[in-house]
Design an enzyme around this catalytic site. Structure first.
Site, PDB file in Angstrom:
ATOM      1  N   SER A 138       5.851  15.905  11.773  1.00 37.95           N
ATOM      2  CA  SER A 138       5.989  17.347  11.559  1.00 37.95           C
ATOM      3  C   SER A 138       6.875  17.558  10.339  1.00 37.95           C
ATOM      4  CB  SER A 138       6.677  17.966  12.787  1.00 37.95           C
ATOM      5  OG  SER A 138       7.093  19.289  12.531  1.00 37.95           O
ATOM      6  N   TYR A 150      13.100  17.808  19.403  1.00 32.43           N
ATOM      7  CA  TYR A 150      11.831  17.731  18.674  1.00 32.43           C
ATOM      8  C   TYR A 150      12.071  17.180  17.268  1.00 32.43           C
ATOM      9  CZ  TYR A 150       7.254  19.396  16.947  1.00 32.43           C
ATOM     10  OH  TYR A 150       5.990  19.474  16.410  1.00 32.43           O
ATOM     11  N   LYS A 154      10.653  13.665  15.844  1.00 31.89           N
ATOM     12  CA  LYS A 154       9.688  13.657  14.739  1.00 31.89           C
ATOM     13  C   LYS A 154      10.238  12.897  13.525  1.00 31.89           C
ATOM     14  CE  LYS A 154       6.244  15.973  16.657  1.00 31.89           C
ATOM     15  NZ  LYS A 154       5.000  15.270  17.006  1.00 31.89           N
TER      16      LYS A 154
HETATM   17  N1  LIG Z   1       0.774  23.122  15.481  1.00 31.06           N
HETATM   18  C1  LIG Z   1       1.728  22.855  14.604  1.00 31.06           C
HETATM   19  O1  LIG Z   1       2.119  23.692  13.802  1.00 31.06           O
HETATM   20  C2  LIG Z   1       2.350  21.485  14.551  1.00 31.06           C
HETATM   21  C3  LIG Z   1       3.228  21.204  13.497  1.00 31.06           C
HETATM   22  C4  LIG Z   1       3.782  19.946  13.417  1.00 31.06           C
HETATM   23  C5  LIG Z   1       3.472  18.988  14.358  1.00 31.06           C
HETATM   24  N2  LIG Z   1       2.635  19.299  15.400  1.00 31.06           N
HETATM   25  C6  LIG Z   1       2.344  18.227  16.358  1.00 31.06           C
HETATM   26  O2  LIG Z   1       0.947  18.149  16.523  1.00 31.06           O
HETATM   27  C7  LIG Z   1       0.673  17.527  17.774  1.00 31.06           C
HETATM   28  C8  LIG Z   1      -0.389  18.342  18.494  1.00 31.06           C
HETATM   29  O3  LIG Z   1       0.156  19.616  18.822  1.00 31.06           O
HETATM   30  P1  LIG Z   1      -0.719  20.959  18.729  1.00 31.06           P
HETATM   31  O4  LIG Z   1      -0.021  21.871  17.802  1.00 31.06           O
HETATM   32  O5  LIG Z   1      -2.139  20.627  18.477  1.00 31.06           O
HETATM   33  O6  LIG Z   1      -0.493  21.565  20.198  1.00 31.06           O
HETATM   34  P2  LIG Z   1      -1.503  21.738  21.415  1.00 31.06           P
HETATM   35  O7  LIG Z   1      -0.658  22.203  22.538  1.00 31.06           O
HETATM   36  O8  LIG Z   1      -2.675  22.579  21.039  1.00 31.06           O
HETATM   37  O9  LIG Z   1      -2.050  20.261  21.680  1.00 31.06           O
HETATM   38  C9  LIG Z   1      -1.249  19.269  22.242  1.00 31.06           C
HETATM   39  C10 LIG Z   1      -2.103  18.449  23.184  1.00 31.06           C
HETATM   40  O10 LIG Z   1      -1.290  17.371  23.684  1.00 31.06           O
HETATM   41  C11 LIG Z   1      -1.515  17.267  25.069  1.00 31.06           C
HETATM   42  N3  LIG Z   1      -0.362  16.664  25.738  1.00 31.06           N
HETATM   43  C12 LIG Z   1       0.863  17.202  25.918  1.00 31.06           C
HETATM   44  N4  LIG Z   1       1.640  16.346  26.629  1.00 31.06           N
HETATM   45  C13 LIG Z   1       0.881  15.248  26.876  1.00 31.06           C
HETATM   46  C14 LIG Z   1       1.111  14.034  27.566  1.00 31.06           C
HETATM   47  N5  LIG Z   1       2.272  13.763  28.158  1.00 31.06           N
HETATM   48  N6  LIG Z   1       0.111  13.124  27.614  1.00 31.06           N
HETATM   49  C15 LIG Z   1      -1.077  13.383  27.029  1.00 31.06           C
HETATM   50  N7  LIG Z   1      -1.368  14.522  26.392  1.00 31.06           N
HETATM   51  C16 LIG Z   1      -0.389  15.451  26.319  1.00 31.06           C
HETATM   52  C17 LIG Z   1      -1.758  18.704  25.539  1.00 31.06           C
HETATM   53  O11 LIG Z   1      -2.420  18.753  26.795  1.00 31.06           O
HETATM   54  C18 LIG Z   1      -2.596  19.242  24.391  1.00 31.06           C
HETATM   55  O12 LIG Z   1      -3.979  19.053  24.587  1.00 31.06           O
HETATM   56  C19 LIG Z   1       2.006  17.441  18.503  1.00 31.06           C
HETATM   57  O13 LIG Z   1       2.531  16.140  18.367  1.00 31.06           O
HETATM   58  C20 LIG Z   1       2.868  18.427  17.770  1.00 31.06           C
HETATM   59  O14 LIG Z   1       4.244  18.137  17.871  1.00 31.06           O
HETATM   60  C21 LIG Z   1       2.066  20.509  15.497  1.00 31.06           C
END
Ligand SMILES: NC(=O)c1ccc[n+]([C@@H]2O[C@H](COP(=O)([O-])OP(=O)(O)OC[C@H]3O[C@@H](n4cnc5c(N)ncnc54)[C@H](O)[C@@H]3O)[C@@H](O)[C@H]2O)c1
Length: 267
Positions: A138, A150, A154
């Site tokens: 991230s 977090y 990260k």
């Molecule tokens: N959306 C953003 O702006 C953003 C920015 C930086 C990093 N991220 C990272 O991207 C990744 C995906 O997040 P997202 O934004 O798509 O959110 P999201 O909530 O749409 O997707 C996350 C997915 O991870 C699954 N999950 C959560 N805990 C879990 C576990 N213990 N075991 C298996 N699956 C699990 C959830 O069920 C979900 O399907 C994460 O690592 C998040 O930290 C997202």
């Protein structure tokens, strides 16, 4: 684009957001997918739509992550790409108030999961002397831009990416990370309270003034998984519309030269 034809790829956290978009993008580019998530209904529906496999997987459990990798190796004979993506926002609040158990749970979801994915992917990829391991960090992995746990996790994902890349390079395995900024997904919409507020805040913050989409993040994963990135290892790509690296306001450059002295101070 068909850069990923028959590339056997495991994606964790594939049931929604960035993981789902990456699964859809990789399927369009020809990859064979093994998807894992704790959300079974959504994960199975996606897998069925894409002709992929789905395994119920809690990434905090080493055995669950190992099972995903072994499914790929058993059913497809190899593992070309491992994507450690599952995540949640985790423990919130002031440093003095964070509960130790909540801190530990956050590390389990965001950091231990990546360690498990790298460990088991390496076991399968090493004898084949090829493979790509990608993890979702991230912009909060580079600077303070999120909750404490977090942000710490990260940052650690980037450290682990670099050290494991150094170890596995001699086996021809590339290890990289993607660091998204603010992308509308379930996680960020929940954090902001509603989807519209999230989109407006994210667009206002980045220099390109874009709402970055999950499919655009998936494009970065596809690039890193492909042979186009054959010389890229131990690196992080931030598809964040300039959020991290373009801090100076454009109006700064429009000032007449006389406005500043030789040292760049205001005249
Ligand atoms: N959306 C953003 O702006 C953003 C920015 C930086 C990093 N991220 C990272 O991207 C990744 C995906 O997040 P997202 O934004 O798509 O959110 P999201 O909530 O749409 O997707 C996350 C997915 O991870 C699954 N999950 C959560 N805990 C879990 C576990 N213990 N075991 C298996 N699956 C699990 C959830 O069920 C979900 O399907 C994460 O690592 C998040 O930290 C997202």
């Amino acid at each position: 684009m068909t850069r990923l034809v028959d590339r056997v790829t495991v994606i964790t956290g594939a049931a929604s957001g960035l993981g789902e978009a990456t699964a859809r993008r990789f399927a369009r580019e020809g990859a064979k997918l093994v998807l894992g998530d704790i959300r079974e209904d959504a994960g199975r529906a996606l897998a069925q739509a894409l002709g992929a496999s789905f395994l119920l997987c809690d990434v905090t459990r080493e055995g669950d992550v190992q099972a995903l990798v072994e499914h790929a190796a058993t059913h497809h004979g190899r593992l070309d790409c491992m994507i450690n993506n599952a995540g949640q926002l985790g423990a919130l609040g002031r440093i003095q108030d964070i509960d130790a158990a909540a801190w530990g749970d956050t590390m389990a979801i965001l950091l231990n999961s990546v360690f498990f994915g790298m460990k088991h992917a390496a076991r399968v990829m090493r004898p084949a002397r090829s493979g790509v391991i990608l993890s979702t960090s991230s912009v909060a992995g580079m600077v303070a831009l999120g909750p404490h746990a977090y942000t710490a996790a990260k940052h650690a994902v980037l450290g682990l990416t670099r050290s494991v890349a150094a170890e596995l390079a001699e086996d021809g395995i590339r290890v990289n990370a993607v660091a998204p900024g603010n992308v509308p997904t379930r996680m960020t919409e929940m954090a902001y309270g509603d989807a519209d507020a999230m989109r407006k805040a994210s667009q206002a913050r980045n220099p390109l003034r874009r709402v970055v989409t999950a499919d655009e993040i998936a494009g970065a994963f596809a690039y890193l998984a492909s042979d186009d990135a054959i010389n890229i290892t131990g690196q992080v790509i931030a598809p964040d519309a300039g959020l991290m690296d373009c801090r100076m306001d454009a109006s700064y450059y429009a000032k007449p030269p006389s406005f500043f002295d030789a040292y760049g101070n205001r005249g």
